[in-house]
Design a protein around this motif. Sequence first.
Motif, PDB file in Angstrom:
ATOM      1  N   PRO A 165       0.822  -1.210   0.000  1.00  0.00           N
ATOM      2  CA  PRO A 165       0.000   0.000   0.000  1.00  0.00           C
ATOM      3  C   PRO A 165       0.860   1.266   0.000  1.00  0.00           C
ATOM      4  O   PRO A 165       1.993   1.277   0.502  1.00  0.00           O
ATOM      5  CB  PRO A 165      -0.793  -0.115   1.311  1.00  0.00           C
ATOM      6  N   THR A 166       0.331   2.336  -0.550  1.00  0.00           N
ATOM      7  CA  THR A 166       0.969   3.641  -0.447  1.00  0.00           C
ATOM      8  C   THR A 166       1.028   4.059   1.022  1.00  0.00           C
ATOM      9  O   THR A 166       0.070   3.859   1.768  1.00  0.00           O
ATOM     10  CB  THR A 166       0.189   4.686  -1.262  1.00  0.00           C
ATOM     11  N   VAL A 167       2.166   4.608   1.433  1.00  0.00           N
ATOM     12  CA  VAL A 167       2.327   5.007   2.834  1.00  0.00           C
ATOM     13  C   VAL A 167       2.412   6.526   2.934  1.00  0.00           C
ATOM     14  O   VAL A 167       2.775   7.214   1.981  1.00  0.00           O
ATOM     15  CB  VAL A 167       3.589   4.373   3.458  1.00  0.00           C
ATOM     16  N   GLU A 168       2.056   7.039   4.102  1.00  0.00           N
ATOM     17  CA  GLU A 168       2.191   8.456   4.411  1.00  0.00           C
ATOM     18  C   GLU A 168       3.174   8.616   5.563  1.00  0.00           C
ATOM     19  O   GLU A 168       3.122   7.868   6.547  1.00  0.00           O
ATOM     20  CB  GLU A 168       0.844   9.068   4.807  1.00  0.00           C
ATOM     21  N   PHE A 169       4.076   9.590   5.445  1.00  0.00           N
ATOM     22  CA  PHE A 169       5.070   9.780   6.490  1.00  0.00           C
ATOM     23  C   PHE A 169       5.548  11.227   6.503  1.00  0.00           C
ATOM     24  O   PHE A 169       5.413  11.956   5.512  1.00  0.00           O
ATOM     25  CB  PHE A 169       6.275   8.845   6.286  1.00  0.00           C
ATOM     26  N   ALA A 170       6.127  11.607   7.631  1.00  0.00           N
ATOM     27  CA  ALA A 170       6.852  12.866   7.743  1.00  0.00           C
ATOM     28  C   ALA A 170       8.339  12.564   7.643  1.00  0.00           C
ATOM     29  O   ALA A 170       8.809  11.530   8.128  1.00  0.00           O
ATOM     30  CB  ALA A 170       6.546  13.551   9.072  1.00  0.00           C
ATOM     31  N   ALA A 171       9.096  13.452   7.002  1.00  0.00           N
ATOM     32  CA  ALA A 171      10.532  13.255   6.800  1.00  0.00           C
ATOM     33  C   ALA A 171      11.291  14.354   7.531  1.00  0.00           C
ATOM     34  O   ALA A 171      10.947  15.542   7.443  1.00  0.00           O
ATOM     35  CB  ALA A 171      10.868  13.281   5.313  1.00  0.00           C
ATOM     36  N   LEU A 172      12.342  13.972   8.253  1.00  0.00           N
ATOM     37  CA  LEU A 172      13.167  14.944   8.957  1.00  0.00           C
ATOM     38  C   LEU A 172      14.535  14.351   9.237  1.00  0.00           C
ATOM     39  O   LEU A 172      14.713  13.126   9.211  1.00  0.00           O
ATOM     40  CB  LEU A 172      12.514  15.403  10.267  1.00  0.00           C
ATOM     41  N   ALA A 173      15.491  15.232   9.489  1.00  0.00           N
ATOM     42  CA  ALA A 173      16.859  14.801   9.772  1.00  0.00           C
ATOM     43  C   ALA A 173      17.288  15.334  11.131  1.00  0.00           C
ATOM     44  O   ALA A 173      17.113  16.511  11.432  1.00  0.00           O
ATOM     45  CB  ALA A 173      17.814  15.299   8.689  1.00  0.00           C
ATOM     46  N   ILE A 174      17.813  14.429  11.970  1.00  0.00           N
ATOM     47  CA  ILE A 174      18.462  14.806  13.221  1.00  0.00           C
ATOM     48  C   ILE A 174      19.879  14.244  13.110  1.00  0.00           C
ATOM     49  O   ILE A 174      20.232  13.262  13.751  1.00  0.00           O
ATOM     50  CB  ILE A 174      17.701  14.248  14.437  1.00  0.00           C
ATOM     51  N   SER A 175      20.642  14.823  12.213  1.00  0.00           N
ATOM     52  CA  SER A 175      21.872  14.241  11.680  1.00  0.00           C
ATOM     53  C   SER A 175      21.512  12.994  10.887  1.00  0.00           C
ATOM     54  O   SER A 175      21.785  12.901   9.699  1.00  0.00           O
ATOM     55  CB  SER A 175      22.898  13.935  12.770  1.00  0.00           C
ATOM     56  N   ASN A 176      20.912  11.980  11.510  1.00  0.00           N
ATOM     57  CA  ASN A 176      20.403  10.811  10.799  1.00  0.00           C
ATOM     58  C   ASN A 176      19.095  11.151  10.079  1.00  0.00           C
ATOM     59  O   ASN A 176      18.301  11.957  10.562  1.00  0.00           O
ATOM     60  CB  ASN A 176      20.101   9.668  11.783  1.00  0.00           C
ATOM     61  N   PRO A 177      18.812  10.492   8.943  1.00  0.00           N
ATOM     62  CA  PRO A 177      17.543  10.699   8.253  1.00  0.00           C
ATOM     63  C   PRO A 177      16.438   9.810   8.827  1.00  0.00           C
ATOM     64  O   PRO A 177      16.676   8.649   9.176  1.00  0.00           O
ATOM     65  CB  PRO A 177      17.867  10.292   6.806  1.00  0.00           C
ATOM     66  N   HIS A 178      15.219  10.360   8.918  1.00  0.00           N
ATOM     67  CA  HIS A 178      14.094   9.611   9.488  1.00  0.00           C
ATOM     68  C   HIS A 178      12.827   9.827   8.678  1.00  0.00           C
ATOM     69  O   HIS A 178      12.550  10.937   8.214  1.00  0.00           O
ATOM     70  CB  HIS A 178      13.829  10.036  10.930  1.00  0.00           C
ATOM     71  N   ALA A 179      12.047   8.745   8.549  1.00  0.00           N
ATOM     72  CA  ALA A 179      10.686   8.804   8.049  1.00  0.00           C
ATOM     73  C   ALA A 179       9.793   8.262   9.164  1.00  0.00           C
ATOM     74  O   ALA A 179      10.065   7.188   9.710  1.00  0.00           O
ATOM     75  CB  ALA A 179      10.525   7.959   6.783  1.00  0.00           C
ATOM     76  N   VAL A 180       8.735   9.003   9.521  1.00  0.00           N
ATOM     77  CA  VAL A 180       7.877   8.621  10.643  1.00  0.00           C
ATOM     78  C   VAL A 180       6.453   8.428  10.143  1.00  0.00           C
ATOM     79  O   VAL A 180       5.864   9.336   9.540  1.00  0.00           O
ATOM     80  CB  VAL A 180       7.908   9.684  11.758  1.00  0.00           C
TER      81      VAL A 180
END
Length: 305
Positions: A165-180
């Motif tokens: 399925p298509t997913v929805e997420f927020a993307a941000l970097a705290i030095s490391n990259p993250h998708a939530v």
Amino acid sequence: MHTLSSPPPGAWRFAKMHGAGNDFVVLDAVSQPIELTPELARRLADRHFGIGADQILIVENPMHPEADFRYRIFNADGGEVEHCGNGARCFARFVREQGLSRRNPLRAEICTGLLTLTLEDSGEVSVDMGQVSFEPGSLPFDPDGLASRRQGDATIWQLPLDGLPTVEFAALAISNPHAVLIVDDVATAPVGTLGPAITHHPRFANEVNTGFLQVVDRHNARLRVYERGAGETLACGTGACAAAITGIRMGLLDSPVKVQTRGGCLTIAWNETGLRMSGPATTVFQGWIDPHALVRPTEFKDIAA
């Protein structure tokens, strides 16, 4: 026979530690010579042929004039990464327990800047986690052509996945990259399928850590994280920060946030003064290991017919 006071020649002294279940082999490269290659990192992290760990941490002399130490992080697959919040707390306790420094707070140099770490009277360690970026290019993440929507202050991206399925997420970097991703229940979240599909997606040039966030109430959340180079871990410090920030920006959480992971609880405070994470750091055991005696598992392609 060799003892802790009489190690074999060429052996490295190490500590096995964990922060809320996220486990590490920590090496002191200040008082002993250590040359860690990606292959040796993989062998140390192997849970059958080595010591076993999610990451290998190395404490070194600093290059930055304002830092007390430099600390580097290698994932279980041998790749060096930018940041590890749980590892930072273990680093601070390791430095104190090994007698390398009595300073409190400590300043640690990582590849993206400086961290300030404080050993609290409660026994926990607090870390000023540095800068947070919501720009896709900081991960880096390629959003070209993707649909998005706003929820509160957060941009929510929609990512089609092959066969999923298509997913929805927020993307941000705290030095490391993250998708939530927001989920109803972390216990039943499809971490084993969506985690690797998102983490290794070609839109993330350096891969991404994928967090599955369940909001419990305004100050409590549950989290599972599929980490690049390690798979699902029992806790992820920068992942807990990314999840808390995402929930706050979406209007679902208020600072401070207690983030319950499979390995323990982390407290995240985020406001105009910065980002701070607090949690446990535990030494499990110490010893010596001869890195040149480590073997890797046999692959059948290596066996002559």
